[in-house]
Scaffold this active site. Structure first.
Site: not given
Ligand code: HSE
Length: 312
Positions: A134, A187
């Site tokens: 991530e 993101t």
């Protein structure tokens, strides 16, 4: 204990996830059924990582740019092994969908690699390693997709330093409707539009709603769940990136959705409701609202899935 058994293989499913859940920016998420990544992994007899893409969206050209790379490197270091894997991606959640694509791949390799090495770590311990993926994807090692993808169910990140993951009960009949319009929101970009700090007023509003959402889930209080699905921190700054967001939400609320928000950093939008029939009607209304913007979309109806990543 780590055991090395070259040639050993595993096939893993890791679910798509909805994170933020309105008021839980970076601290709440849940797993869904029917969408996810399937990865096949096989231990090599050398330290190479070899990735093959069998279906779905393209993967980064360089292995170092793939989210699985830092996850495996971190686990190799922790476990003191220098063994590589052949990895085959069979089906993928689209990157930039808001449904935890990078989390699903990161969790799948962490789980698969650990299992191939004789499961020296438990699932909860693997969360920290999966967060490395991530971090590579978005510059932030948030765990609100990673944790529910690993564990299933509805998960809260009470603290990041140290990591404190809480799994909470929720109404069995709670259903989720999701639309994924055919655009992609990175993101990194989704996070770049956020304020670096928030007012005391917004912090109090968000905290109250997050507390209300948890209480509503644990007390099976649908009305409380619905009125707590309010995000004053991320959604106001992100919603203009999603064509027709206000109308998609209106369509969901008109069909008795409890609440409707952006899933992760979007563009997917989710709505919660009390049963499958209502959730299906909501999904259809949301799809119509997306189509009115001239976009196509994928859509799903799912309960909150009890299952996180698993061997299949
Ligand atoms: N909590 C994260 C965000 C989820 O909203 O940026 C997206 O990965």
């Amino acid at each position: 204990m780590t055991t090395i058994n070259q040639g050993k293989s595993i096939r893993v499913f890791s679910p798509a996830t909805v994170s933020n859940v309105g008021s839980g920016f970076d601290i709440m998420g849940f797993a869904i059924e029917g969408a996810g990544d399937i990865l096949e992994m096989e231990l090599r007899n050398d330290s190479r990582l070899n990735v093959e893409n069998l279906t779905g969206a393209a993967l980064p050209e360089k292995i170092e740019d793939n989210v699985i790379y830092p996850v495996i490197k971190a686990l190799q270091k922790e476990l003191g092994v220098d063994i590589g894997m052949n990895i085959r991606f069979r089906k993928k959640i689209n990157p930039g969908s808001g449904l935890g694509s990078s989390a699903a791949s990161s969790v799948a390799v962490a789980y698969g690699f650990n299992k191939l090495l004789g499961s020296p770590l438990i699932k909860k311990e693997l969360i920290d390693y999966a967060r490395e993926g991530e971090k590579l994807a978005s510059g932030s090692a948030h765990a609100d997709n990673i944790a529910p993808c690993m564990l299933g169910g509805f998960v809260i990140i009470r603290s990041y330093h140290p990591l404190d993951i809480i799994e909470i009960p929720y109404p069995e009949t709670l259903y989720c409707s999701i639309v994924f319009p055919d655009i992609s929101i990175d993101t990194k970009k989704g996070r770049s539009v956020l304020n670096k700090s928030n007012s005391l007023k917004d912090t109090i509003t968000q905290t109250g709603n997050a507390a209300g959402l948890v209480a509503g889930l644990m007390m099976n209080d649908y009305e409380l769940i619905g009125r707590s699905m309010v995000d004053v921190i991320a959604e106001p700054r992100r919603k203009d990136m999603i064509p027709g967001f206000d109308n998609i939400r209106k369509a969901a609320l008109n069909k008795n959705s409890l609440g409707c928000n952006i899933s992760g950093s979007g563009p997917s939008v989710f709505a919660l409701s009390t049963d499958k029939t209502t959730a299906t009607e909501i999904k259809e209304a949301m799809v119509m609202a997306v189509m009115e913007t001239g976009h196509k979309c994928q859509s799903w109806v799912s309960p909150i899935s009890k299952n996180g990543v698993c061997e299949i």
